[in-house]
Design a protein around this motif. Sequence first.
Motif, mmCIF file in Angstrom:
data_model
loop_
_atom_site.group_PDB
_atom_site.id
_atom_site.type_symbol
_atom_site.label_atom_id
_atom_site.label_comp_id
_atom_site.label_asym_id
_atom_site.label_seq_id
_atom_site.Cartn_x
_atom_site.Cartn_y
_atom_site.Cartn_z
ATOM 1 N N MET A 1 0.838 -1.189 0.000
ATOM 2 C CA MET A 1 0.000 0.000 0.000
ATOM 3 C C MET A 1 0.876 1.242 0.000
ATOM 4 O O MET A 1 1.939 1.259 0.624
ATOM 5 N N PRO A 2 0.452 2.315 -0.718
ATOM 6 C CA PRO A 2 1.239 3.535 -0.724
ATOM 7 C C PRO A 2 1.223 4.170 0.650
ATOM 8 O O PRO A 2 0.272 4.013 1.421
ATOM 9 N N PRO A 3 2.303 4.888 1.008
ATOM 10 C CA PRO A 3 2.341 5.517 2.334
ATOM 11 C C PRO A 3 1.266 6.574 2.468
ATOM 12 O O PRO A 3 0.925 7.260 1.510
ATOM 13 N N THR A 4 0.725 6.680 3.684
ATOM 14 C CA THR A 4 -0.311 7.681 3.946
ATOM 15 C C THR A 4 0.348 9.021 4.234
ATOM 16 O O THR A 4 1.269 9.100 5.054
ATOM 17 N N SER A 5 -0.085 10.058 3.526
ATOM 18 C CA SER A 5 0.512 11.369 3.727
ATOM 19 C C SER A 5 0.115 11.922 5.095
ATOM 20 O O SER A 5 -0.955 11.617 5.619
ATOM 21 N N ALA A 6 1.006 12.705 5.672
ATOM 22 C CA ALA A 6 0.740 13.303 6.976
ATOM 23 C C ALA A 6 -0.377 14.321 6.849
ATOM 24 O O ALA A 6 -0.507 14.994 5.815
ATOM 25 N N PRO A 7 -1.208 14.451 7.884
ATOM 26 C CA PRO A 7 -2.294 15.437 7.810
ATOM 27 C C PRO A 7 -1.728 16.850 7.733
ATOM 28 O O PRO A 7 -0.672 17.155 8.295
ATOM 29 N N GLU A 8 -2.421 17.701 7.003
ATOM 30 C CA GLU A 8 -1.977 19.087 6.826
ATOM 31 C C GLU A 8 -2.376 19.914 8.041
ATOM 32 O O GLU A 8 -3.560 20.044 8.355
ATOM 33 N N ARG A 9 -1.413 20.462 8.717
ATOM 34 C CA ARG A 9 -1.692 21.325 9.853
ATOM 35 C C ARG A 9 -2.165 22.684 9.339
ATOM 36 O O ARG A 9 -1.482 23.337 8.561
ATOM 37 N N ALA A 10 -3.344 23.101 9.794
ATOM 38 C CA ALA A 10 -3.878 24.404 9.394
ATOM 39 C C ALA A 10 -3.462 25.502 10.355
ATOM 40 O O ALA A 10 -3.344 26.668 9.972
ATOM 41 N N LEU A 11 -3.254 25.136 11.620
ATOM 42 C CA LEU A 11 -2.842 26.109 12.641
ATOM 43 C C LEU A 11 -2.169 25.361 13.769
ATOM 44 O O LEU A 11 -2.628 24.298 14.186
ATOM 45 N N THR A 12 -1.072 25.923 14.243
ATOM 46 C CA THR A 12 -0.365 25.358 15.381
ATOM 47 C C THR A 12 -0.205 26.442 16.439
ATOM 48 O O THR A 12 0.242 27.551 16.140
ATOM 49 N N ALA A 13 -0.599 26.121 17.653
ATOM 50 C CA ALA A 13 -0.445 27.051 18.775
ATOM 51 C C ALA A 13 0.355 26.348 19.865
ATOM 52 O O ALA A 13 0.115 25.177 20.159
ATOM 53 N N SER A 14 1.297 27.070 20.448
ATOM 54 C CA SER A 14 2.138 26.446 21.469
ATOM 55 C C SER A 14 2.286 27.353 22.681
ATOM 56 O O SER A 14 2.403 28.578 22.551
ATOM 57 N N ALA A 15 2.233 26.744 23.842
ATOM 58 C CA ALA A 15 2.455 27.404 25.135
ATOM 59 C C ALA A 15 1.576 28.635 25.317
ATOM 60 O O ALA A 15 2.030 29.666 25.812
ATOM 61 N N LEU A 16 0.316 28.525 24.942
ATOM 62 C CA LEU A 16 -0.583 29.666 25.077
ATOM 63 C C LEU A 16 -0.895 29.951 26.534
ATOM 64 O O LEU A 16 -1.236 29.058 27.306
ATOM 65 N N ARG A 17 -0.786 31.209 26.884
ATOM 66 C CA ARG A 17 -1.105 31.655 28.231
ATOM 67 C C ARG A 17 -1.903 32.949 28.131
ATOM 68 O O ARG A 17 -1.547 33.861 27.380
ATOM 69 N N VAL A 18 -3.003 33.010 28.868
ATOM 70 C CA VAL A 18 -3.806 34.229 28.964
ATOM 71 C C VAL A 18 -4.044 34.511 30.430
ATOM 72 O O VAL A 18 -4.539 33.648 31.163
ATOM 73 N N ALA A 19 -3.674 35.707 30.861
ATOM 74 C CA ALA A 19 -3.859 36.089 32.257
ATOM 75 C C ALA A 19 -4.581 37.423 32.326
ATOM 76 O O ALA A 19 -4.309 38.335 31.538
ATOM 77 N N PHE A 20 -5.544 37.507 33.224
ATOM 78 C CA PHE A 20 -6.243 38.755 33.510
ATOM 79 C C PHE A 20 -5.838 39.175 34.917
ATOM 80 O O PHE A 20 -6.443 38.738 35.899
ATOM 81 N N GLY A 21 -4.793 39.969 34.994
ATOM 82 C CA GLY A 21 -4.250 40.282 36.301
ATOM 83 C C GLY A 21 -3.673 39.029 36.930
ATOM 84 O O GLY A 21 -2.814 38.355 36.335
ATOM 85 N N ASP A 22 -4.137 38.682 38.102
ATOM 86 C CA ASP A 22 -3.647 37.491 38.791
ATOM 87 C C ASP A 22 -4.406 36.223 38.401
ATOM 88 O O ASP A 22 -4.059 35.133 38.850
ATOM 89 N N VAL A 23 -5.441 36.390 37.588
ATOM 90 C CA VAL A 23 -6.259 35.245 37.184
ATOM 91 C C VAL A 23 -5.727 34.675 35.872
ATOM 92 O O VAL A 23 -5.652 35.386 34.859
ATOM 93 N N VAL A 24 -5.353 33.406 35.887
ATOM 94 C CA VAL A 24 -4.845 32.740 34.692
ATOM 95 C C VAL A 24 -5.991 31.981 34.025
ATOM 96 O O VAL A 24 -6.554 31.046 34.607
ATOM 97 N N ALA A 25 -6.348 32.411 32.808
ATOM 98 C CA ALA A 25 -7.445 31.772 32.071
ATOM 99 C C ALA A 25 -6.963 30.607 31.226
ATOM 100 O O ALA A 25 -7.695 29.629 31.024
ATOM 101 N N LEU A 26 -5.731 30.699 30.712
ATOM 102 C CA LEU A 26 -5.108 29.607 29.961
ATOM 103 C C LEU A 26 -3.667 29.489 30.413
ATOM 104 O O LEU A 26 -2.977 30.501 30.615
ATOM 105 N N ALA A 27 -3.192 28.262 30.539
ATOM 106 C CA ALA A 27 -1.826 28.042 31.001
ATOM 107 C C ALA A 27 -1.165 26.947 30.180
ATOM 108 O O ALA A 27 -1.574 25.785 30.247
ATOM 109 N N ASP A 28 -0.172 27.332 29.367
ATOM 110 C CA ASP A 28 0.656 26.371 28.624
ATOM 111 C C ASP A 28 -0.174 25.404 27.781
ATOM 112 O O ASP A 28 -0.007 24.183 27.847
#
Length: 221
Positions: A1-28
């Motif tokens: 069988m022919p090799p299966t092609s890797a899926p196409e990444r449309a978006l990559t996000a890494s180590a996302l962090r969102v903080a509102f003052g002392d409140v962390v909404a997203l961490a890594d």
Amino acid sequence: MPPTSAPERALTASALRVAFGDVVALADVDVDLVAGRTTVIVGPNGAGKSTLLEVLAGARQPTSGRIDSGGRTRSFVPQRAAASEHLPVTVREIVSIGAWGRVGPLGRLTAAIRHDIDAAMRRLDVAALARTPFATLSGGQRQRALLAQGLARGADILLLDEPTTGLDARSADLNRRAIADERERGVAVVCVSHDDRLISEADHVIRLDGGRLTPGSAPAR
């Protein structure tokens, strides 16, 4: 069988962090969106789901982290219209806003773009409501019009916040069908949802709790 092609990444996000003052909404938080795949973000209230979606859509800047969409276009459909529901705008005008990203707010809508607007309205069964004031629509009709707005953008990445929550069965089915069609078209679809059907049919499930990825997040297939 022919090799299966890797899926196409449309978006990559890494180590996302969102903080509102002392409140962390997203961490890594790391996320990969794949073309032609559906990703559903799940978790309890306050887990950071909508914040993550807004960051992936470019509607909110992360405190730190990196997002690479490779220049691919994104269309974000929130639960509520960005415009006031009391503005005297028709359903067609609301849907047409989705095409502004293709020409700019002062650009001219070409015949091809107008065709896409009409097609999006037919797919979500709001074409007959084209001249109806948006403010007079039922909740289900409004959500279908907003999703049609998102489709009119013709984007590579479609981001949806609770696309079926609180809708009547018919509106929810129309929205699910549109999501499935976009996936088949090769669009990377990501949505925040509590819809068991959307979750079970997803290619990838991201589970958040307290702004962090939790065990059970399934890899992209």
